[in-house]
Design a protein around this motif. Structure first.
Motif, PDB file in Angstrom:
ATOM      1  N   ALA A   7     -42.436 -40.877 -52.352  1.00 33.18           N
ATOM      2  CA  ALA A   7     -41.164 -40.702 -51.642  1.00 33.18           C
ATOM      3  C   ALA A   7     -40.910 -41.849 -50.667  1.00 33.18           C
ATOM      4  N   ALA A   8     -41.961 -42.301 -49.976  1.00 34.85           N
ATOM      5  CA  ALA A   8     -41.813 -43.418 -49.042  1.00 34.85           C
ATOM      6  C   ALA A   8     -41.401 -44.693 -49.769  1.00 34.85           C
ATOM      7  N   ALA A   9     -42.041 -44.947 -50.912  1.00 29.51           N
ATOM      8  CA  ALA A   9     -41.708 -46.140 -51.694  1.00 29.51           C
ATOM      9  C   ALA A   9     -40.276 -46.061 -52.225  1.00 29.51           C
ATOM     10  N   LEU A  10     -39.873 -44.889 -52.703  1.00 27.41           N
ATOM     11  CA  LEU A  10     -38.507 -44.729 -53.198  1.00 27.41           C
ATOM     12  C   LEU A  10     -37.484 -44.940 -52.082  1.00 27.41           C
ATOM     13  N   ALA A  11     -37.814 -44.489 -50.882  1.00 28.75           N
ATOM     14  CA  ALA A  11     -36.899 -44.695 -49.761  1.00 28.75           C
ATOM     15  C   ALA A  11     -36.699 -46.176 -49.486  1.00 28.75           C
ATOM     16  N   ALA A  12     -37.778 -46.957 -49.550  1.00 36.21           N
ATOM     17  CA  ALA A  12     -37.652 -48.404 -49.345  1.00 36.21           C
ATOM     18  C   ALA A  12     -36.777 -49.022 -50.423  1.00 36.21           C
ATOM     19  N   LYS A  13     -36.936 -48.560 -51.649  1.00 39.77           N
ATOM     20  CA  LYS A  13     -36.098 -49.079 -52.737  1.00 39.77           C
ATOM     21  C   LYS A  13     -34.640 -48.716 -52.511  1.00 39.77           C
ATOM     22  N   LEU A  14     -34.383 -47.429 -52.191  1.00 35.60           N
ATOM     23  CA  LEU A  14     -33.013 -46.970 -52.008  1.00 35.60           C
ATOM     24  C   LEU A  14     -32.349 -47.629 -50.801  1.00 35.60           C
ATOM     25  N   ALA A  15     -33.149 -48.004 -49.803  1.00 38.32           N
ATOM     26  CA  ALA A  15     -32.624 -48.719 -48.633  1.00 38.32           C
ATOM     27  C   ALA A  15     -32.321 -50.172 -48.934  1.00 38.32           C
ATOM     28  N   ARG A  16     -32.605 -50.595 -50.141  1.00 35.07           N
ATOM     29  CA  ARG A  16     -32.406 -51.991 -50.571  1.00 35.07           C
ATOM     30  C   ARG A  16     -33.171 -52.954 -49.654  1.00 35.07           C
ATOM     31  N   VAL A  17     -34.432 -52.632 -49.431  1.00 36.00           N
ATOM     32  CA  VAL A  17     -35.308 -53.528 -48.683  1.00 36.00           C
ATOM     33  C   VAL A  17     -35.409 -54.861 -49.428  1.00 36.00           C
ATOM     34  N   ASN A  18     -35.348 -55.957 -48.687  1.00 30.42           N
ATOM     35  CA  ASN A  18     -35.393 -57.297 -49.293  1.00 30.42           C
ATOM     36  C   ASN A  18     -36.799 -57.864 -49.407  1.00 30.42           C
ATOM     37  N   VAL A  19     -37.672 -57.515 -48.458  1.00 34.87           N
ATOM     38  CA  VAL A  19     -39.028 -58.074 -48.427  1.00 34.87           C
ATOM     39  C   VAL A  19     -40.031 -56.960 -48.137  1.00 34.87           C
ATOM     40  N   VAL A  20     -41.073 -56.894 -48.976  1.00 40.70           N
ATOM     41  CA  VAL A  20     -42.188 -55.965 -48.784  1.00 40.70           C
ATOM     42  C   VAL A  20     -43.452 -56.784 -48.589  1.00 40.70           C
ATOM     43  N   ALA A  21     -44.217 -56.481 -47.528  1.00 39.75           N
ATOM     44  CA  ALA A  21     -45.535 -57.090 -47.353  1.00 39.75           C
ATOM     45  C   ALA A  21     -46.574 -56.007 -47.618  1.00 39.75           C
ATOM     46  N   ALA A  22     -47.606 -56.334 -48.392  1.00 40.47           N
ATOM     47  CA  ALA A  22     -48.497 -55.300 -48.904  1.00 40.47           C
ATOM     48  C   ALA A  22     -49.963 -55.624 -48.673  1.00 40.47           C
ATOM     49  N   TYR A  23     -50.660 -54.659 -48.106  1.00 36.51           N
ATOM     50  CA  TYR A  23     -52.123 -54.696 -48.038  1.00 36.51           C
ATOM     51  C   TYR A  23     -52.622 -53.259 -48.181  1.00 36.51           C
ATOM     52  N   PRO A  24     -53.622 -53.035 -49.041  1.00 39.09           N
ATOM     53  CA  PRO A  24     -54.025 -51.654 -49.336  1.00 39.09           C
ATOM     54  C   PRO A  24     -55.013 -51.088 -48.322  1.00 39.09           C
ATOM     55  N   ILE A  25     -54.909 -49.787 -48.068  1.00 34.06           N
ATOM     56  CA  ILE A  25     -55.918 -49.036 -47.328  1.00 34.06           C
ATOM     57  C   ILE A  25     -55.720 -47.556 -47.661  1.00 34.06           C
ATOM     58  N   THR A  26     -56.793 -46.869 -47.965  1.00 35.12           N
ATOM     59  CA  THR A  26     -56.706 -45.433 -48.237  1.00 35.12           C
ATOM     60  C   THR A  26     -56.294 -44.705 -46.962  1.00 35.12           C
ATOM     61  N   PRO A  27     -55.365 -43.759 -47.052  1.00 35.27           N
ATOM     62  CA  PRO A  27     -54.656 -43.206 -48.213  1.00 35.27           C
ATOM     63  C   PRO A  27     -53.238 -43.756 -48.389  1.00 35.27           C
ATOM     64  N   GLN A  28     -53.008 -44.971 -47.884  1.00 39.23           N
ATOM     65  CA  GLN A  28     -51.688 -45.588 -47.989  1.00 39.23           C
ATOM     66  C   GLN A  28     -51.487 -46.330 -49.288  1.00 39.23           C
ATOM     67  N   THR A  29     -52.542 -46.730 -49.971  1.00 38.20           N
ATOM     68  CA  THR A  29     -52.485 -47.740 -51.040  1.00 38.20           C
ATOM     69  C   THR A  29     -51.399 -47.489 -52.075  1.00 38.20           C
ATOM     70  N   THR A  30     -51.213 -46.232 -52.489  1.00 36.57           N
ATOM     71  CA  THR A  30     -50.239 -46.001 -53.563  1.00 36.57           C
ATOM     72  C   THR A  30     -48.802 -46.304 -53.140  1.00 36.57           C
ATOM     73  N   VAL A  31     -48.518 -46.343 -51.844  1.00 37.53           N
ATOM     74  CA  VAL A  31     -47.158 -46.735 -51.419  1.00 37.53           C
ATOM     75  C   VAL A  31     -46.855 -48.139 -51.908  1.00 37.53           C
ATOM     76  N   VAL A  32     -47.732 -49.083 -51.608  1.00 35.33           N
ATOM     77  CA  VAL A  32     -47.466 -50.468 -51.999  1.00 35.33           C
ATOM     78  C   VAL A  32     -47.689 -50.671 -53.496  1.00 35.33           C
ATOM     79  N   GLU A  33     -48.510 -49.819 -54.120  1.00 28.29           N
ATOM     80  CA  GLU A  33     -48.629 -49.894 -55.581  1.00 28.29           C
ATOM     81  C   GLU A  33     -47.324 -49.465 -56.256  1.00 28.29           C
ATOM     82  N   TYR A  34     -46.723 -48.381 -55.783  1.00 32.33           N
ATOM     83  CA  TYR A  34     -45.422 -47.978 -56.322  1.00 32.33           C
ATOM     84  C   TYR A  34     -44.394 -49.088 -56.152  1.00 32.33           C
ATOM     85  N   LEU A  35     -44.361 -49.703 -54.970  1.00 34.69           N
ATOM     86  CA  LEU A  35     -43.391 -50.763 -54.723  1.00 34.69           C
ATOM     87  C   LEU A  35     -43.637 -51.965 -55.633  1.00 34.69           C
TER      88      LEU A  35
END
Length: 408
Positions: A14-42
């Motif tokens: 849901a968090a990743a979809l919100a970023a997409k729907l907000a038309r975010v222009n830039v995503v910076a990504a670094y993984p850490i449990t339990p956040q990792t799947t957010v940036v994987e979805y993006l």
């Protein structure tokens, strides 16, 4: 996943979809449990062409925040996500993001800090960053995750605010749990959330100074004053945006607070995040038992809604505040703020603050009822002798706690 329909998805999705729907222009990504799947979805959204954005893979959480600060300063709508140790590793640049007035969006998946190592929920990570200048909103469901991120971009980018925000969701309880979520259509979100229009941008063709050194008699103190003013103004903007979102999408989650069965309540339970959902069940059960109790769910920890707290707690017989974080020797961060809100209120209700659920220790509606009934007993007998109480300690520690029940 189908826009405009109900979908069964996790909080991270849901968090990743919100970023997409907000038309975010830039995503910076670094993984850490339990956040990792957010940036994987993006990453998947961008790679497949479903989302049009630049994806920056960085070497640390510190670098992730530095990257979105630069992108926001150049006029981009930005997003990142982190958790726990990753958030505190960002701490230096969190201050920079707020001080530079960049309205960055971030999902924080609340996870306990080490040591000892623990990947489960409590709120110590985000609440320890409460004085960085970031707005902090705590949510109770996956629908609220998606909707709140969309609303908070509109709040953050308002010319009276221009501050970054974190939407905080409980590790695993929301991040990895599937729930029905109505995913709005892109065209409807576009009508609600216009493109980011920054007041200034970094432009090589028109260079300006950014983050310059100032001396004591120059503008440093005034800059902090302006951040404080904007944080307080954000409360009013949140109210307007929540109403507008409700008119557009038919969902109202509250602004800074959400009230449940509060109109005739003698006693109030005040808590946040997913524990507020358990508290709703507890309130329903106790209402059936003839107990006059309501719930005040705290959504916004920063800015803290002192006026809402005062107005909703005035005239009550008692307030039970449940914190999933500890400010050592002081109590729960929410409990401390609630007492601050009530300090000048004539006849303020007694406040009983419980600390529990740290490191993911399970808390259910039964525990909420137990804390509530213990608090009412203390209030009735005048035994509210401590500023806060620990709940659900192991039995051998409970004996020590009871033996040392003295005023701090």
């Amino acid at each position: 996943m189908v826009e405009g329909e109900w979908n069964i998805i996790t909080g991270n999705h849901a968090a990743a979809l919100a970023a997409k729907l907000a038309r975010v222009n830039v995503v910076a990504a670094y993984p850490i449990t339990p956040q990792t799947t957010v940036v994987e979805y993006l990453a998947s959204f961008i790679e497949s062409g479903y989302m049009n954005a630049e994806y920056i893979r960085v070497e640390s959480e510190h670098s992730a925040m530095a990257a979105v600060i630069g992108a926001a300063a150049a006029g981009a709508r930005t997003f990142t996500a982190t958790s726990s140790q990753g958030l505190v590793y960002m701490s230096e640049v969190l201050h920079w993001a707020a001080g530079s007035r960049t309205p960055i969006g971030m999902a924080v998946i609340n996870r306990a800090l080490g040591p000892p190592w623990n990947i489960h929920v409590d709120h110590q990570d985000s609440m320890s960053q409460r004085d960085t200048g970031w707005m902090q909103i705590y949510v109770s469901s996956n629908q609220e995750v998606l909707d709140t991120i969309l609303m908070m971009y509109k709040v953050a980018e308002h010319p009276d605010v221009m501050l970054p925000f974190m939407v905080c969701l409980d590790a695993f309880v929301l991040s990895h749990t599937f729930m029905p979520v109505n995913v709005p259509r892109q065209e409807d979100v576009d009508e609600f959330l216009p493109p980011f229009r920054p007041a200034w941008i970094l432009d090589p063709s028109d260079p300006i100074s950014f983050g310059s050194l100032v001396l004591p008699d120059e503008e440093y103190q005034e800059m902090r004053w302006s951040m404080d003013l904007s944080m307080r103004r954000a409360l009013e903007v949140m109210e307007d945006v929540a109403e507008e979102f409700n008119e557009k999408f038919g969902r109202y989650h509250g602004a800074a607070v959400m009230k449940y069965k509060m109109n005739d309540a003698d006693y109030v339970i005040l808590t946040s995040a997913t524990l507020a959902s358990e508290a709703e069940v507890a309130v329903d059960i106790m209402r059936d038992e003839g107990i006059s109790v309501g719930l005040l769910k705290l959504r916004s920890f920063r800015p803290f809604p002192h006026r809402d707290i005062k107005e909703n707690l005035q005239g009550r017989k008692g307030v039970v505040v449940i914190d999933r974080s500890i400010s050592f020797s002081s109590g729960g961060p929410i409990g401390t703020e609630v007492r601050s809100s009530l300090y000048d209120l004539s006849g303020a209700p007694p406040v009983v603050n419980y600390i529990s659920g740290l490191g993911g220790r399970d808390l259910t509606y039964k525990d909420v009822i137990a804390m509530f009934k213990d608090a009412v007993s203390r209030i009735a007998s005048g035994r509210v002798r401590k500023p806060y109480y620990w709940y659900k300690l192991k039995p051998e520690y409970q004996r020590i706690e009871l033996a040392e029940e003295v005023v701090i």
